[in-house]
Motif scaffolding. Structure first.
Motif, PDB file in Angstrom:
ATOM      1  N   ILE A 312     -73.301   0.331  -0.263  1.00 49.75           N
ATOM      2  CA  ILE A 312     -74.700   0.007  -0.009  1.00 49.75           C
ATOM      3  C   ILE A 312     -75.349   1.181   0.723  1.00 49.75           C
ATOM      4  N   ALA A 313     -76.485   1.635   0.242  1.00 47.24           N
ATOM      5  CA  ALA A 313     -77.176   2.771   0.860  1.00 47.24           C
ATOM      6  C   ALA A 313     -77.508   2.450   2.314  1.00 47.24           C
ATOM      7  N   ALA A 314     -77.461   3.483   3.163  1.00 45.67           N
ATOM      8  CA  ALA A 314     -77.654   3.272   4.605  1.00 45.67           C
ATOM      9  C   ALA A 314     -78.986   2.589   4.910  1.00 45.67           C
ATOM     10  N   ASP A 315     -80.022   2.932   4.160  1.00 43.48           N
ATOM     11  CA  ASP A 315     -81.318   2.325   4.472  1.00 43.48           C
ATOM     12  C   ASP A 315     -81.412   0.895   3.954  1.00 43.48           C
ATOM     13  N   ALA A 316     -80.551   0.519   3.009  1.00 41.83           N
ATOM     14  CA  ALA A 316     -80.575  -0.861   2.494  1.00 41.83           C
ATOM     15  C   ALA A 316     -79.691  -1.780   3.334  1.00 41.83           C
ATOM     16  N   LEU A 317     -78.670  -1.187   3.969  1.00 41.88           N
ATOM     17  CA  LEU A 317     -77.664  -1.991   4.681  1.00 41.88           C
ATOM     18  C   LEU A 317     -78.252  -2.999   5.670  1.00 41.88           C
ATOM     19  N   PRO A 318     -79.213  -2.578   6.526  1.00 43.67           N
ATOM     20  CA  PRO A 318     -79.731  -3.583   7.483  1.00 43.67           C
ATOM     21  C   PRO A 318     -80.565  -4.664   6.816  1.00 43.67           C
ATOM     22  N   ARG A 319     -80.888  -4.515   5.546  1.00 44.04           N
ATOM     23  CA  ARG A 319     -81.816  -5.451   4.929  1.00 44.04           C
ATOM     24  C   ARG A 319     -81.159  -6.437   3.979  1.00 44.04           C
ATOM     25  N   VAL A 320     -79.864  -6.267   3.710  1.00 47.22           N
ATOM     26  CA  VAL A 320     -79.268  -7.067   2.633  1.00 47.22           C
ATOM     27  C   VAL A 320     -79.293  -8.574   2.902  1.00 47.22           C
ATOM     28  N   PHE A 321     -79.363  -8.972   4.170  1.00 49.12           N
ATOM     29  CA  PHE A 321     -79.390 -10.413   4.457  1.00 49.12           C
ATOM     30  C   PHE A 321     -80.806 -10.982   4.451  1.00 49.12           C
ATOM     31  N   GLU A 322     -81.793 -10.125   4.263  1.00 52.14           N
ATOM     32  CA  GLU A 322     -83.175 -10.619   4.207  1.00 52.14           C
ATOM     33  C   GLU A 322     -83.391 -11.403   2.925  1.00 52.14           C
ATOM     34  N   PRO A 323     -84.106 -12.541   3.049  1.00 51.18           N
ATOM     35  CA  PRO A 323     -84.429 -13.250   1.818  1.00 51.18           C
ATOM     36  C   PRO A 323     -85.260 -12.355   0.900  1.00 51.18           C
ATOM     37  N   PHE A 324     -84.961 -12.417  -0.372  1.00 53.99           N
ATOM     38  CA  PHE A 324     -85.691 -11.688  -1.417  1.00 53.99           C
ATOM     39  C   PHE A 324     -85.473 -10.186  -1.381  1.00 53.99           C
ATOM     40  N   PHE A 325     -84.534  -9.711  -0.545  1.00 54.68           N
ATOM     41  CA  PHE A 325     -84.224  -8.291  -0.648  1.00 54.68           C
ATOM     42  C   PHE A 325     -83.244  -8.097  -1.789  1.00 54.68           C
ATOM     43  N   THR A 326     -83.639  -7.331  -2.772  1.00 54.72           N
ATOM     44  CA  THR A 326     -82.745  -7.072  -3.894  1.00 54.72           C
ATOM     45  C   THR A 326     -82.982  -5.670  -4.400  1.00 54.72           C
ATOM     46  N   THR A 327     -81.926  -5.040  -4.919  1.00 52.72           N
ATOM     47  CA  THR A 327     -82.089  -3.752  -5.572  1.00 52.72           C
ATOM     48  C   THR A 327     -81.900  -3.934  -7.072  1.00 52.72           C
ATOM     49  N   LYS A 328     -81.736  -5.204  -7.466  1.00 53.15           N
ATOM     50  CA  LYS A 328     -81.463  -5.448  -8.887  1.00 53.15           C
ATOM     51  C   LYS A 328     -82.759  -5.575  -9.665  1.00 53.15           C
ATOM     52  N   MET A 329     -82.643  -5.399 -10.955  1.00 58.10           N
ATOM     53  CA  MET A 329     -83.841  -5.433 -11.792  1.00 58.10           C
ATOM     54  C   MET A 329     -84.506  -6.807 -11.736  1.00 58.10           C
ATOM     55  N   VAL A 330     -85.814  -6.797 -11.971  1.00 60.56           N
ATOM     56  CA  VAL A 330     -86.542  -8.063 -12.024  1.00 60.56           C
ATOM     57  C   VAL A 330     -85.853  -8.974 -13.039  1.00 60.56           C
ATOM     58  N   GLY A 331     -85.622 -10.176 -12.642  1.00 58.20           N
ATOM     59  CA  GLY A 331     -84.990 -11.119 -13.560  1.00 58.20           C
ATOM     60  C   GLY A 331     -83.483 -11.197 -13.393  1.00 58.20           C
ATOM     61  N   SER A 332     -82.852 -10.155 -12.797  1.00 56.82           N
ATOM     62  CA  SER A 332     -81.393 -10.239 -12.691  1.00 56.82           C
ATOM     63  C   SER A 332     -80.944 -10.544 -11.266  1.00 56.82           C
ATOM     64  N   GLY A 333     -81.813 -10.382 -10.287  1.00 55.08           N
ATOM     65  CA  GLY A 333     -81.446 -10.746  -8.917  1.00 55.08           C
ATOM     66  C   GLY A 333     -82.660 -11.306  -8.211  1.00 55.08           C
ATOM     67  N   THR A 334     -82.445 -12.364  -7.445  1.00 51.67           N
ATOM     68  CA  THR A 334     -83.574 -12.911  -6.689  1.00 51.67           C
ATOM     69  C   THR A 334     -83.521 -12.448  -5.238  1.00 51.67           C
ATOM     70  N   GLY A 335     -82.376 -11.892  -4.824  1.00 54.69           N
ATOM     71  CA  GLY A 335     -82.258 -11.481  -3.433  1.00 54.69           C
ATOM     72  C   GLY A 335     -82.041 -12.649  -2.481  1.00 54.69           C
ATOM     73  N   LEU A 336     -81.595 -13.774  -3.045  1.00 56.61           N
ATOM     74  CA  LEU A 336     -81.373 -14.947  -2.190  1.00 56.61           C
ATOM     75  C   LEU A 336     -79.899 -15.151  -1.848  1.00 56.61           C
ATOM     76  N   GLY A 337     -79.002 -14.584  -2.675  1.00 58.35           N
ATOM     77  CA  GLY A 337     -77.577 -14.866  -2.517  1.00 58.35           C
ATOM     78  C   GLY A 337     -77.083 -14.675  -1.092  1.00 58.35           C
ATOM     79  N   LEU A 338     -77.332 -13.490  -0.531  1.00 49.99           N
ATOM     80  CA  LEU A 338     -76.790 -13.214   0.799  1.00 49.99           C
ATOM     81  C   LEU A 338     -77.537 -13.958   1.894  1.00 49.99           C
ATOM     82  N   SER A 339     -78.848 -14.136   1.728  1.00 50.73           N
ATOM     83  CA  SER A 339     -79.567 -14.819   2.809  1.00 50.73           C
ATOM     84  C   SER A 339     -79.169 -16.291   2.872  1.00 50.73           C
ATOM     85  N   VAL A 340     -78.969 -16.910   1.708  1.00 52.65           N
ATOM     86  CA  VAL A 340     -78.492 -18.294   1.716  1.00 52.65           C
ATOM     87  C   VAL A 340     -77.088 -18.352   2.344  1.00 52.65           C
TER      88      VAL A 340
END
Ligand SMILES: Nc1ncnc2c1ncn2[C@@H]1O[C@H](COP(=O)(O)OP(=O)(O)OP(=O)(O)O)[C@@H](O)[C@H]1O
Ligand SMILES: [Mg+2]
Length: 516
Positions: A312-340
C-alpha cells in the motif's frame, strides 16, 4: 539595499530581498534586533541615517560583515523600520559609498518607498492568512459533507433494510414451514434453495444495517481458528484457480473469544478478497499466508492475513480504513470492506491494524480473550414451541404478510390467534379478553411496540411477561435501548421459524421468560 521581515517570536530580522552590487553580503542573512543598522533602527523604532556606518558607535556588526562592507566601500547607510498598525513588521536598509550624505529628497523618497513596502508586506501576510483560513474552511466543509453523506446513507440503508426485512421474513418463514411439512421430494431442493438464498439476502441486509449504525454484535463463544478456517474454505478454490497459494500457520490451540462469528467471518472475507485483488493487480500469481497466535500474556488472540502483492502506498496507508476510500476502479470497489471490518472489530473490543511495504502487506486482527465463561454459549439448544391448545395469542403487527406468517406458525401449534394492527387497537383487545401470549412488532403507525408494552405492564403485569417482540428496525438505537431494558425476548426479522418457536417457548415457561 535590502528588505527584511521581522519575526516577533524570535526577535530576528530575515532578509527577503536584496539588490545592488553588494547584495550578496546580506543575502540570506538573519539579524538579531540591535544588530547592524536595520537591527538598531528596529530596536529604536526610528529611522537611522549615517555617512559612515563603520564608525557609528550605536551600530554593531560582526567582524566578517564589517570586513565585507569595508571591502565594498560601503559606509553611508539608512535603516528604516517598517510599521503596520504601530507594529514593526520588517525593515529596509539602503547603503552607498563611505562618506556620502543622503539628501533630504532622497530620505523622503526612501521613506515613501518604505511605507509602500510595509503596505505590500502586510497585504501579503493578510493574503496568506486568508488562504490558510480558506484551506481550513474547505477541509471542514469536506468533512461536513462526508458526515452528511454518511448520515444520509445510513438513513437510506436503514429504510431499505426495514422494507426488505418484512418480505424476507415471509419468504424464509414460509419456506421453512414448507420444509418442516411433507414436501414432495421433487420440490424439496428448490424450496431449500429459496430459503438459502433468502438467508443470503438477509445477511446482506444485516451487513448494510451494521454499516448504518448499528447494533452490538451477537455474543457467543467463538473460536477464531474455526472462523478463519471456515472463511478460507469459502475462498480457497477461487484462490487456487487464480494462481494464488494459501499457506496457514495456526497456533496449536487458541483460547475462545466472545463475539459474533458471522461478523468475524465477514472481516476475514474482506481481508482475503483485498489480498487476492492486490496480488492479481500486480501479477498473475502470488501467496497468501494466514497465521494465528496468542499474546504472551494470553489475553489476546491475533490473526494475520499476509500477502505478497504490491503493498500500500505510503500516502494511502493512513486512509485505508476510511469509509469509501478505494483505489479500485469505479464499480469494482466501494471502499467499504476495511471500514466495516474495522467497525466490527471495534465493537468486539478488538483492533484491526496494517503494516505494508513493497511486496508485503500484513493485516492483523486482534481480539480480547474471553475471561467470563458464564457469558459464553448463546447458541443454546432451541426449544420447540409448546402446544397452544386451549390458549389464545394476540399478534400485533401492521404488515399483513408477516401477520399471516406468524398466525400460521402459531396455529401449527394449536394456538387460537387474534390480530391487532397496532399498539392502540392491541390495548383494546387486551382490555376485552385474557391472553396467554402477545407477539408484537416494534414500529407501527397505530401505536408503537414500546408504548404498548408499557401500558400492558401497568394493566396486567403477568401478561407483560408473556411478550415476544419481532422487529426489523435493528438500526434504531432507541428501540434497542428499550428492548435491553425491558428484558423481553426479541426476534429479528427475517427470522428462522426455530428462533420464533424458541422465543415462544421461553416466555411460556411457568415462571415467565428465561433469558437466553
Ligand atoms: N492487501 C492489500 N494490498 C494492497 N492494498 C490494499 C490491500 N488491502 C486494502 N488495500 C487498499 O485499501 C483500499 C480500501 O480497501 P477496502 O477493502 O476498504 O475497499 P475496496 O477493496 O477498495 O472496496 P470493497 O472492499 O468495498 O469492495 C483498497 O482500495 C486498496 O487500495
Ligand atoms: Mg475490499
Amino acid at each position: 539595499s535590502a528588505v527584511f521581515r521581522f519575526d516577533p517570536d524570535e526577535g530576528t530580522l530575515h532578509e527577503i530581498a536584496s539588490h545592488g552590487p553588494s547584495a550578496f553580503v546580506i543575502r540570506g542573512i538573519v539579524l538579531k534586533v540591535g544588530d547592524g543598522i536595520v537591527g538598531r533602527a528596529v530596536a529604536d523604532r526610528k529611522v537611522l541615517v549615517t555617512a559612515d556606518v563603520l564608525r557609528e558607535l550605536r551600530v554593531h556588526y560582526r567582524p566578517e560583515q564589517r570586513a565585507a562592507l569595508a571591502a565594498h566601500g560601503i559606509g553611508a547607510m539608512i535603516g528604516i523600520p517598517l510599521f503596520a498598525h504601530e507594529r514593526i513588521i520588517g525593515a529596509l536598509a539602503v547603503g552607498d559609498r563611505v562618506g556620502r550624505e543622503f539628501s533630504a529628497e532622497e530620505l523622503q523618497a526612501v521613506q515613501a518607498f518604505a511605507d509602500q513596502t510595509a503596505l505590500a508586506l502586510e497585504n501579503a501576510r493578510l493574503y496568506a492568512t486568508a488562504q490558510d483560513s480558506l484551506t481550513r474552511l474547505r477541509d471542514t466543509q469536506a468533512q461536513l459533507v462526508q458526515a452528511a453523506k454518511m448520515s444520509a446513507l445510513g438513513q437510506l440503508v436503514s429504510g431499505v433494510a426495514h422494507e426488505l426485512n418484512n418480505p424476507l421474513s415471509v419468504i424464509i418463514g414460509y419456506g421453512q414451514l414448507l420444509l418442516s411439512r411433507d414436501v414432495p421430494e421433487s420440490m424439496r431442493r428448490p424450496v431449500e434453495l429459496m430459503v438459502a438464498q433468502g438467508d443470503r439476502m438477509a445477511k446482506i441486509v444485516r451487513n448494510l444495517l451494521f454499516f448504518a449504525r448499528q447494533r452490538p454484535p451477537e455474543r457467543a463463544a467463538v473460536n477464531l481458528q474455526t472462523v478463519v478456517e471456515q472463511t478460507l474454505a469459502l475462498r480457497v478454490h477461487q484462490l487456487t484457480l487464480s494462481g494464488i497459494t494459501v499457506e496457514t500457520a495456526f497456533a496449536p490451540t487458541l483460547p475462545e473469544i466472545i463475539g459474533d462469528a458471522q461478523q468475524l467471518e465477514q472481516v476475514f472475507l474482506n481481508l482475503l478478497l483485498n489480498a487476492e485483488q492486490a496480488i492479481l493487480e500486480a501479477r498473475p500469481q502470488g501467496r497468501i499466508v494466514v497465521r494465528t497466535r496468542v499474546s504472551d500474556s494470553g489475553d489476546f488472540v491475533y490473526a494475520d492475513v499476509v500477502d505478497d502483492g504490491p503493498g500500500i502506498a505510503a500516502d494511502a496507508l493512513p486512509r485505508v480504513f476510511e469509509p469509501f476510500f478505494t483505489t479500485k476502479m469505479v464499480g469494482s470497489g466501494t471502499g467499504l470492506g476495511l471500514s466495516v471490518s474495522y467497525g466490527i472489530l471495534e465493537e468486539h473490543g478488538g483492533r484491526l491494524t496494517v503494516q505494508s511495504r513493497r511486496g508485503e502487506t500484513i493485516f492483523t486482527v486482534e481480539l480480547p480473550v474471553s475471561r467470563a465463561p458464564e457469558a459464553a454459549p448463546r447458541m443454546a439448544v432451541m426449544r420447540a414451541a409448546p402446544s397452544g391448545a386451549g390458549r389464545v395469542a394476540l399478534v400485533v403487527e401492521d404488515e399483513p404478510s408477516v401477520v399471516d406468517l406468524v398466525v400460521t406458525l402459531l396455529k401449527e401449534h394449536g394456538w387460537a390467534v387474534d390480530v391487532a394492527s397496532g399498539g392502540r387497537s392491541g390495548l383494546e383487545r387486551v382490555a376485552s379478553r385474557p391472553y396467554d401470549l402477545i407477539i408484537s412488532d416494534m414500529r407501527m403507525a397505530d401505536g408503537d411496540g414500546a408504548e404498548f408494552y408499557t401500558s400492558v405492564r401497568q394493566r396486567a403485569p403477568a401478561l407483560a411477561r408473556r411478550f415476544v417482540f419481532i422487529t426489523g428496525d435493528t438500526a434504531n438505537e432507541e428501540a434497542w435501548a428499550f428492548l435491553e431494558g425491558a428484558q423481553v425476548p426479541v426476534i429479528e426479522k427475517p427470522f428462522q421459524s426455530a428462533a420464533f418457536e424458541d422465543a415462544v417457548a421461553r416466555v411460556m415457561q411457568p415462571d415467565g421468560p428465561v433469558r437466553p
